[in-house]
Design a protein around this motif. Structure first.
Motif, short mmCIF file in Angstrom:
data_model
loop_
_atom_site.label_atom_id
_atom_site.label_comp_id
_atom_site.label_asym_id
_atom_site.label_seq_id
_atom_site.Cartn_x
_atom_site.Cartn_y
_atom_site.Cartn_z
N CYS A 181 0.64 -1.24 -0.09
CA CYS A 181 -0.03 0.05 0.01
C CYS A 181 0.82 1.41 0.11
CB CYS A 181 -0.97 -0.09 1.22
SG CYS A 181 -0.10 -0.30 2.76
N CYS A 208 2.00 -9.12 1.69
CA CYS A 208 1.28 -8.64 3.12
C CYS A 208 0.26 -9.20 3.56
CB CYS A 208 1.37 -6.83 2.84
SG CYS A 208 0.91 -6.11 4.54
N CYS A 275 -7.07 -3.21 5.35
CA CYS A 275 -6.49 -4.74 4.91
C CYS A 275 -7.51 -5.58 4.39
CB CYS A 275 -5.40 -4.91 5.91
SG CYS A 275 -4.36 -4.14 6.64
N CYS A 278 -8.03 -5.03 0.69
CA CYS A 278 -6.83 -4.77 0.01
C CYS A 278 -6.91 -5.45 -1.26
CB CYS A 278 -5.64 -5.38 0.82
SG CYS A 278 -4.12 -4.44 0.23
S1 SF4 Z 1 -2.89 -5.90 3.72
FE1 SF4 Z 1 -3.04 -3.82 4.73
S2 SF4 Z 1 -0.87 -3.26 5.47
FE2 SF4 Z 1 -0.86 -4.89 3.68
S3 SF4 Z 1 -0.56 -3.88 1.73
FE3 SF4 Z 1 -2.85 -4.22 2.14
S4 SF4 Z 1 -3.56 -2.10 3.11
FE4 SF4 Z 1 -1.27 -2.29 3.10
#
Ligand code: SF4
Ligand code: FAD
Ligand code: SF4
Length: 414
Positions: A181, A208, A275, A278
């Motif tokens: 992100c 992630c 997240c 995401c």
């Molecule tokens: S899961 Fe959360 S911390 Fe990881 S890239 Fe996506 S938004 Fe960012």
């Protein structure tokens, strides 16, 4: 256009700090909220032009896909995983780095190689705060020792981009190592600020699973009866793969949890709302992404440390090949996207679920990020209609009841 408060209260903020980084500390401050999240608070009403820039760059409002290739197309493609030039398993050639780092030390070894080969003057990443070691802060590393000091996964809040404009003002070539992100946010900024392309030579990321609230780490302290002021060390993993979560106090006490003990109860992961929707947790907009390679998605014990490596751009390929040739990283074997499906089943499930979740949020009348070039509907087509409906209905209901949102950001009082 969303206000800063709307971005936060709709659960779209991940606390990257870029809004503060571009608007300045006189306009926006980042606070640690009672929930244990770093969130921006406007110190005064923001001008429309400032808000427009924030909406253009914030990874809660806009999420980009891969950087367009300038030369040959990447030869490898998968609907879930996107494009790549190389897929491999490898590790830092130096056994001490491999042992000390989060997984196999690929990101640290590449960061050090970028400095040693004079491709960049410094590396922007995060490290444990010296004064509050359970918290993470952005760090500029100008030498290999400092890159190594920032090694390890920091699962709590980390505002990597909190002063990003000042970093561009330095007018020096640098590399960014950060979460997907964070990289997406900076790629957004590149669309409106040519300095990003000029000075940010490499963007490396980790695959992630989500950033936890600080409260997750505070629970660990509570378990051991330790107060945050007593801490001299809070390491989430590393010193092995995965290595223990280790807590040390200034008066010489030490406590450890295995990775399994730390993460055994998914209900207590305390993953931030952003997240859960995401669209790019696998680093499609980075030059290179590094992952764990545990079949099934979790460790069954300790090993010597092996990273999955996804080389995504031509810059990433040049770096990867030069680092291999210089002996900075060691490649164990080439792999395929189907191997990544086995190492990261949770990422496959999430990539297929996000389209439905965003539709559900829309149905609840909530704002959602503009997602570009990340094939979310194609990924969702790998689900059954029932699975997509379940994702959409679940997200709609959670959004309606406020469970996908957050309270108004305010600083902790104690
Ligand atoms: S899961 Fe959360 S911390 Fe990881 S890239 Fe996506 S938004 Fe960012
Ligand atoms: C929040 C989070 C979620 C993760 N989820 C997954 C997952 O789902 N699947 C998986 O395979 N692996 C996951 N990992 C671990 C990740 O795989 C390893 O960090 C990655 O393999 C890199 O290993 P390494 O040994 O090369 O890293 P290292 O050489 O130890 O380098 C790690 C680098 O990442 C930077 N960094 C660490 N934490 C943060 C942070 N919070 N924000 C910005 N930069 C940071 C450090 O500054 C350092 O430069 C996660 C890590 C984090 C921090
Ligand atoms: S995600 Fe980053 S840019 Fe967006 S509001 Fe949060 S801190 Fe600001």
């Amino acid at each position: 256009m969303l206000t800063l408060e709307e971005i936060v209260e709709n659960g779209l903020c991940i606390g990257c700090g870029l809004c503060r980084g571009i608007a300045g500390g006189d306009q926006i401050e980042l606070v640690m909220t009672p929930e244990g999240r770093e969130r921006p608070v406007a110190k005064q009403a923001l001008q429309e032009a400032v808000l427009e820039r924030i909406n253009a760059v914030c990874p809660g409002t806009r999420i980009p896909g891969a950087v367009a290739p300038t030369g040959s197309q990447p030869p490898l493609f998968d609907t879930i995983w996107g494009s790549a030039y190389h897929l491999a398993i490898g590790y830092a050639a130096d056994p001490l780095i491999r042992h000390r780092c989060s997984t196999g030390g690929i990101l640290t070894a590449l960061g050090q190689f970028l400095l040693q080969s004079k491709r960049v003057n410094f590396v922007l990443h995060v490290t444990a705060s010296k004064t509050q070691p359970m918290r993470s802060e952005r760090c500029l590393s100008f030498d290999s020792a400092s890159v190594l000091e920032g090694a390890g996964s920091r699962y709590g809040p980390a505002a990597t981009l909190v002063d990003f404009s000042d970093i561009l003002d330095r007018q020096e070539p640098f590399a960014l190592i950060a979460k997907p992100c964070d990289i997406g946010a900076v790629r957004n900024l590149a669309q409106i600020d040519p300095r990003v392309e000029r000075y940010m030579r490499y963007a490396l990321t980790l695959v992630c699973g989500g950033a936890s609230d600080l409260s997750k780490s505070e629970d660990v302290l509570e378990r051991f009866g330790v107060r945050e002021e007593e801490l001299s060390l809070f390491r989430y993993r590393g010193n092995g793969n995965p290595g223990p979560t280790r807590v040390e106090t200034k008066d010489g006490r030490a406590f450890e949890l295995t990775y399994q003990q730390m993460w055994e109860d998914e209900a207590k992961w305390m993953i931030q709302p952003r997240c859960k929707i995401c669209p790019d947790a696998i680093g499609e907009s980075a030059d290179l992404a590094a992952s764990d390679v545990w079949p099934g998605g979790g460790p069954t014990g300790e090993d010597a440390g092996f990273n999955g490596i996804i080389v995504r751009t031509e810059r990433g390929r040049e770096l990867f090949e030069a680092a291999c040739a210089a002996g900075a990283i060691t490649i164990d074997r080439q792999v395929n996207f189907s191997d990544f499906d086995i190492f990261q089943p949770h990422q496959v499930r999430k990539k297929r679920a996000v389209w439905g979740r965003l539709k559900g949020m829309e149905a609840a009348g909530k704002p959602i990020p503009a997602v570009h070039d990340l094939r979310l509907s194609e990924c969702a087509r790998q689900n059954t209609v029932q699975q997509n409906l379940a994702q959409a209905r679940g997200a709609r209901d959670r959004a309606k009841s406020g469970r996908l949102g957050e309270p108004r950001a305010a600083a902790r009082t104690s």
